[in-house]
Scaffold this motif. Structure first.
Motif, PDB file in Angstrom:
ATOM      1  N   GLU A 167      48.043  37.804  28.804  1.00 55.40           N
ATOM      2  CA  GLU A 167      48.620  36.546  29.282  1.00 55.40           C
ATOM      3  C   GLU A 167      49.200  36.729  30.686  1.00 55.40           C
ATOM      4  OE1 GLU A 167      52.105  33.298  28.073  1.00 55.40           O
ATOM      5  OE2 GLU A 167      51.468  34.832  26.630  1.00 55.40           O
ATOM      6  N   ASP A 168      49.882  37.837  30.932  1.00 55.78           N
ATOM      7  CA  ASP A 168      50.457  38.079  32.256  1.00 55.78           C
ATOM      8  C   ASP A 168      49.373  38.148  33.330  1.00 55.78           C
ATOM      9  OD1 ASP A 168      53.020  38.103  31.282  1.00 55.78           O
ATOM     10  OD2 ASP A 168      53.160  40.295  31.129  1.00 55.78           O
ATOM     11  N   VAL A 169      48.278  38.818  33.006  1.00 54.32           N
ATOM     12  CA  VAL A 169      47.179  38.935  33.976  1.00 54.32           C
ATOM     13  C   VAL A 169      46.589  37.565  34.281  1.00 54.32           C
ATOM     14  CG1 VAL A 169      44.820  39.798  34.279  1.00 54.32           C
ATOM     15  CG2 VAL A 169      46.620  41.331  33.460  1.00 54.32           C
ATOM     16  N   PHE A 170      46.425  36.720  33.261  1.00 55.45           N
ATOM     17  CA  PHE A 170      45.918  35.371  33.507  1.00 55.45           C
ATOM     18  C   PHE A 170      46.891  34.571  34.376  1.00 55.45           C
ATOM     19  CE2 PHE A 170      42.595  35.859  30.319  1.00 55.45           C
ATOM     20  CZ  PHE A 170      41.624  34.976  30.781  1.00 55.45           C
ATOM     21  N   HIS A 171      48.186  34.722  34.145  1.00 60.11           N
ATOM     22  CA  HIS A 171      49.166  34.039  35.001  1.00 60.11           C
ATOM     23  C   HIS A 171      48.999  34.483  36.453  1.00 60.11           C
ATOM     24  CE1 HIS A 171      51.370  31.807  32.054  1.00 60.11           C
ATOM     25  NE2 HIS A 171      51.813  32.874  31.405  1.00 60.11           N
ATOM     26  N   MET A 172      48.835  35.769  36.659  1.00 54.78           N
ATOM     27  CA  MET A 172      48.682  36.283  38.023  1.00 54.78           C
ATOM     28  C   MET A 172      47.429  35.706  38.685  1.00 54.78           C
ATOM     29  SD  MET A 172      49.691  40.272  37.376  1.00 54.78           S
ATOM     30  CE  MET A 172      51.108  40.685  36.346  1.00 54.78           C
ATOM     31  N   LEU A 173      46.350  35.601  37.909  1.00 55.42           N
ATOM     32  CA  LEU A 173      45.104  35.077  38.461  1.00 55.42           C
ATOM     33  C   LEU A 173      45.214  33.608  38.829  1.00 55.42           C
ATOM     34  CD1 LEU A 173      42.427  36.668  36.088  1.00 55.42           C
ATOM     35  CD2 LEU A 173      42.716  37.134  38.533  1.00 55.42           C
ATOM     36  N   TRP A 174      45.755  32.807  37.910  1.00 55.12           N
ATOM     37  CA  TRP A 174      45.710  31.359  38.072  1.00 55.12           C
ATOM     38  C   TRP A 174      46.913  30.790  38.810  1.00 55.12           C
ATOM     39  CZ3 TRP A 174      41.574  28.390  37.392  1.00 55.12           C
ATOM     40  CH2 TRP A 174      40.486  28.970  36.735  1.00 55.12           C
ATOM     41  N   GLN A 175      47.910  31.617  39.067  1.00 57.56           N
ATOM     42  CA  GLN A 175      49.016  31.180  39.908  1.00 57.56           C
ATOM     43  C   GLN A 175      49.050  31.956  41.226  1.00 57.56           C
ATOM     44  OE1 GLN A 175      52.719  30.872  37.772  1.00 57.56           O
ATOM     45  NE2 GLN A 175      51.753  29.896  36.012  1.00 57.56           N
ATOM     46  N   GLN A 176      47.922  32.606  41.529  1.00 57.42           N
ATOM     47  CA  GLN A 176      47.726  33.330  42.787  1.00 57.42           C
ATOM     48  C   GLN A 176      48.849  34.331  43.061  1.00 57.42           C
ATOM     49  OE1 GLN A 176      47.241  29.600  43.038  1.00 57.42           O
ATOM     50  NE2 GLN A 176      45.304  30.304  42.157  1.00 57.42           N
ATOM     51  N   GLN A 177      49.278  35.037  42.021  1.00 62.95           N
ATOM     52  CA  GLN A 177      50.270  36.100  42.184  1.00 62.95           C
ATOM     53  C   GLN A 177      49.525  37.412  42.467  1.00 62.95           C
ATOM     54  OE1 GLN A 177      52.511  36.003  38.520  1.00 62.95           O
ATOM     55  NE2 GLN A 177      53.345  33.976  38.922  1.00 62.95           N
ATOM     56  N   TYR A 178      48.823  37.422  43.598  1.00 61.33           N
ATOM     57  CA  TYR A 178      47.909  38.521  43.881  1.00 61.33           C
ATOM     58  C   TYR A 178      48.640  39.811  44.241  1.00 61.33           C
ATOM     59  CZ  TYR A 178      44.178  35.029  43.818  1.00 61.33           C
ATOM     60  OH  TYR A 178      43.286  34.045  43.432  1.00 61.33           O
ATOM     61  N   GLY A 179      49.868  39.715  44.734  1.00 65.79           N
ATOM     62  CA  GLY A 179      50.634  40.933  45.020  1.00 65.79           C
ATOM     63  C   GLY A 179      50.929  41.703  43.742  1.00 65.79           C
ATOM     64  N   LYS A 180      51.388  41.014  42.699  1.00 66.09           N
ATOM     65  CA  LYS A 180      51.641  41.649  41.409  1.00 66.09           C
ATOM     66  C   LYS A 180      50.344  42.238  40.841  1.00 66.09           C
ATOM     67  CE  LYS A 180      55.473  38.647  39.996  1.00 66.09           C
ATOM     68  NZ  LYS A 180      55.919  37.685  38.951  1.00 66.09           N
ATOM     69  N   LEU A 181      49.260  41.495  41.015  1.00 65.93           N
ATOM     70  CA  LEU A 181      47.977  41.948  40.475  1.00 65.93           C
ATOM     71  C   LEU A 181      47.531  43.238  41.156  1.00 65.93           C
ATOM     72  CD1 LEU A 181      45.896  40.847  38.363  1.00 65.93           C
ATOM     73  CD2 LEU A 181      44.590  39.996  40.315  1.00 65.93           C
ATOM     74  N   ARG A 182      47.693  43.302  42.458  1.00 68.12           N
ATOM     75  CA  ARG A 182      47.292  44.522  43.192  1.00 68.12           C
ATOM     76  C   ARG A 182      48.111  45.724  42.748  1.00 68.12           C
ATOM     77  NH1 ARG A 182      46.642  40.839  47.543  1.00 68.12           N
ATOM     78  NH2 ARG A 182      48.795  41.200  48.211  1.00 68.12           N
ATOM     79  N   THR A 183      49.401  45.490  42.470  1.00 63.63           N
ATOM     80  CA  THR A 183      50.259  46.594  42.023  1.00 63.63           C
ATOM     81  C   THR A 183      49.783  47.141  40.687  1.00 63.63           C
ATOM     82  OG1 THR A 183      52.170  45.658  43.183  1.00 63.63           O
ATOM     83  CG2 THR A 183      52.610  47.251  41.423  1.00 63.63           C
ATOM     84  N   LEU A 184      49.497  46.244  39.746  1.00 62.42           N
ATOM     85  CA  LEU A 184      48.995  46.669  38.432  1.00 62.42           C
ATOM     86  C   LEU A 184      47.633  47.344  38.565  1.00 62.42           C
ATOM     87  CD1 LEU A 184      49.813  43.860  35.823  1.00 62.42           C
ATOM     88  CD2 LEU A 184      50.725  46.176  35.933  1.00 62.42           C
ATOM     89  N   PHE A 185      46.808  46.812  39.447  1.00 57.45           N
ATOM     90  CA  PHE A 185      45.481  47.380  39.659  1.00 57.45           C
ATOM     91  C   PHE A 185      45.579  48.810  40.183  1.00 57.45           C
ATOM     92  CE2 PHE A 185      42.167  48.185  42.895  1.00 57.45           C
ATOM     93  CZ  PHE A 185      41.066  48.315  42.043  1.00 57.45           C
ATOM     94  N   ALA A 186      46.477  49.023  41.118  1.00 60.27           N
ATOM     95  CA  ALA A 186      46.645  50.368  41.681  1.00 60.27           C
ATOM     96  C   ALA A 186      47.084  51.347  40.600  1.00 60.27           C
ATOM     97  CB  ALA A 186      47.658  50.329  42.821  1.00 60.27           C
ATOM     98  N   MET A 187      48.008  50.933  39.754  1.00 63.58           N
ATOM     99  CA  MET A 187      48.477  51.805  38.673  1.00 63.58           C
ATOM    100  C   MET A 187      47.364  52.091  37.685  1.00 63.58           C
ATOM    101  SD  MET A 187      52.174  49.990  38.039  1.00 63.58           S
ATOM    102  CE  MET A 187      52.478  50.959  36.556  1.00 63.58           C
ATOM    103  N   ALA A 188      46.599  51.045  37.330  1.00 61.67           N
ATOM    104  CA  ALA A 188      45.541  51.215  36.326  1.00 61.67           C
ATOM    105  C   ALA A 188      44.422  52.099  36.851  1.00 61.67           C
ATOM    106  CB  ALA A 188      44.990  49.854  35.927  1.00 61.67           C
ATOM    107  N   SER A 189      44.050  51.928  38.115  1.00 61.49           N
ATOM    108  CA  SER A 189      42.918  52.679  38.649  1.00 61.49           C
ATOM    109  C   SER A 189      43.269  54.133  38.940  1.00 61.49           C
ATOM    110  CB  SER A 189      42.389  51.998  39.924  1.00 61.49           C
ATOM    111  OG  SER A 189      43.424  51.858  40.870  1.00 61.49           O
ATOM    112  N   ARG A 190      44.562  54.426  39.183  1.00 63.29           N
ATOM    113  CA  ARG A 190      44.965  55.799  39.520  1.00 63.29           C
ATOM    114  C   ARG A 190      45.324  56.631  38.291  1.00 63.29           C
ATOM    115  NH1 ARG A 190      49.137  54.186  44.408  1.00 63.29           N
ATOM    116  NH2 ARG A 190      47.583  53.394  45.880  1.00 63.29           N
ATOM    117  N   HIS A 191      45.926  55.980  37.322  1.00 65.25           N
ATOM    118  CA  HIS A 191      46.516  56.747  36.228  1.00 65.25           C
ATOM    119  C   HIS A 191      45.820  56.553  34.872  1.00 65.25           C
ATOM    120  CE1 HIS A 191      49.733  57.685  38.996  1.00 65.25           C
ATOM    121  NE2 HIS A 191      49.993  56.394  39.172  1.00 65.25           N
ATOM    122  N   GLN A 192      44.848  55.686  34.811  1.00 65.65           N
ATOM    123  CA  GLN A 192      44.185  55.442  33.531  1.00 65.65           C
ATOM    124  C   GLN A 192      42.678  55.537  33.693  1.00 65.65           C
ATOM    125  OE1 GLN A 192      45.874  55.184  30.836  1.00 65.65           O
ATOM    126  NE2 GLN A 192      47.938  54.804  31.622  1.00 65.65           N
TER     127      GLN A 192
END
Length: 429
Positions: A138-163
């Motif tokens: 749900e949080d990811v969908f909120h980020m996508l559809w409310q253009q919270q792209y800064g939060k999305l990039r932060t999560l993306f960086a964590m996911a791509s580096r550590h998982q």
């Protein structure tokens, strides 16, 4: 119409109507699944209900399966992609207002391609499961559809580096085309928003919920009125609401909704109802189970019937356009009732002549085919994905919507117009 169809349709319709409208028990071996697309606005609305639904599911249906597709199915009704996307955004805004979903009401827009890739990576890599995953979803969908792209990039960086990509049986990334979000249970599909209450009724019937679900709290049930106060009702009636209805004569949903709107809404709110029949388009291959269920919920008679073919549609139109405009609504009501409740085949001369005599039509008018084509052009210009198409005009505003899933909007709009009128009056000095 063939003799076999004329004779067999009424028998078949009676059998469908008299049998239980629901199969007693649907199989649960495949569990409950929801199909989503990250770029589908209906999926955005649907995920806002998933944590609550998951809390209510019995252990037999857990874990809730989430299938995320990256392929969109073709738009309905030959709409182009841009028009379909715009329709979905407008429709989702209406659903969000009615049912209190979170939504960017000011400037909703499709997520960017880069954001969609990042969101998919986050969801593929996360080790979270169960409720924790649904909250993240749900949080990811909120980020996508409310253009919270800064939060999305932060999560993306964590996911791509550590998982690394995770593989769980209840989380599937698919290339299967999905037009809009839907649930699948017992080999049946339920639209994720419009059919959510129907799905939960089914689950409760099979004792698969651990509590009483509270979803879509402003949902308007059939034969339920939002405005009951006599003074408010008179104010709505004084606004002279008008409703245009574009219908396919071979579609039983047209009969069921016309009868319901005429009997339950138009007369109650004093709505001027005008009909625009459309040329035959093959909508006689309908969902018998859906039509039967709708008949019982709207309390509109529906059996036995004889499905109209192209010839029958033209005969129905010729009768409709052979009466004065002020008689057309009642005439079409009588025509459709003869077809869908009396089993009349209007391509069969004795049936046609008997109905013509019943309607007291002495001479048939010419030009019915041209009228149907003109109606089709007007309907096409409204750019709606399904039939029937409804156009409501009140207080200087026009509202366009479609299908049996949006009939509730008639009362919702009337109520909102009245509320806005009161606010305007109270704000005056």
């Amino acid at each position: 119409m063939s003799l076999l169809r004329r004779c067999f349709d009424p028998i078949r319709s009676r059998w469908f109507f008299q049998k239980p409208s629901r199969q007693a028990v649907l199989p649960i071996d495949q569990g409950l699944s929801i199909y989503l697309r990250l770029d589908d606005v209906y999926s955005y609305l649907a995920v806002q209900q998933l944590t609550q639904l998951d809390e209510l599911l019995s252990e037999q249906l857990k874990p809730l399966k989430v299938i995320i597709s990256d392929v969109s199915a073709e738009p309905p009704n030959h709409m182009d992609v841009a028009a379909w996307h715009q329709y979905c955004l407008n429709d989702a805004r209406i659903l969000a207002q009615q049912h209190r979903f979170s939504f960017d009401d000011e400037k909703p827009e499709q997520p960017s391609a880069e954001a969609l890739k990042q969101a998919k990576t986050i969801l593929r890599h996360t080790p979270l499961r169960g409720q924790n995953f649904l909250y993240l979803l749900e949080d990811v969908f909120h980020m996508l559809w409310q253009q919270q792209y800064g939060k999305l990039r932060t999560l993306f960086a964590m996911a791509s580096r550590h998982q690394v990509p995770q593989h769980f049986p209840e989380r599937i990334f698919s290339h299967e085309p999905v037009r809009y979000s839907y649930f699948e249970f017992g080999q049946r599909q339920y639209q994720a928003v419009d059919d959510l209450l129907r799905l939960t009724r089914r689950l409760r019937q099979q004792n698969l919920l651990n509590g009483t679900p509270i979803f879509l709290i402003n949902h308007i049930e059939w034969r339920e009125h939002l405005i009951n106060d006599a003074e408010q009702l008179a104010e709505i009636q004084a606004m002279d609401p008008e409703l245009d209805l574009y219908i396919a004569l071979e579609d039983p949903i047209s009969w069921l909704l016309l009868a319901y709107i005429k009997e339950e809404l138009a007369e109650y709110y004093d709505i001027q109802l005008k009909l625009y029949p459309l040329p035959y388009s093959g909508r006689d291959q309908f969902d018998w189970r859906l039509a039967t269920r709708l008949s019982k919920r709207t309390e509109v008679a529906f059996t036995p019937f004889c499905r109209p073919d192209a010839d029958a549609v033209m005969h129905m139109a010729s009768l409709f356009y052979s009466v004065a405009e002020e008689q057309q609504l009642q005439t079409m009501y009588d025509i459709l009732a003869a077809v869908w409740t009396d089993g009349r085949d209007l391509s069969y001369t004795p049936h046609f002549n008997a109905l013509q005599q019943q309607l007291a039509i002495t001479q048939l008018a010419s030009g019915a085919e041209q009228q149907l084509l003109h109606n089709a052009e007007q309907c096409s210009a409204l750019a709606q994905p399904d039939l029937p198409v409804l156009v409501l005009r009140i207080d200087g505003q026009q509202y366009v919507f479609n299908s049996l899933y949006r009939v509730w909007m008639i009362e919702s709009i009337l109520s909102r117009v009245l509320e806005q009128k009161y606010k305007a009056q109270n704000s005056k000095p």
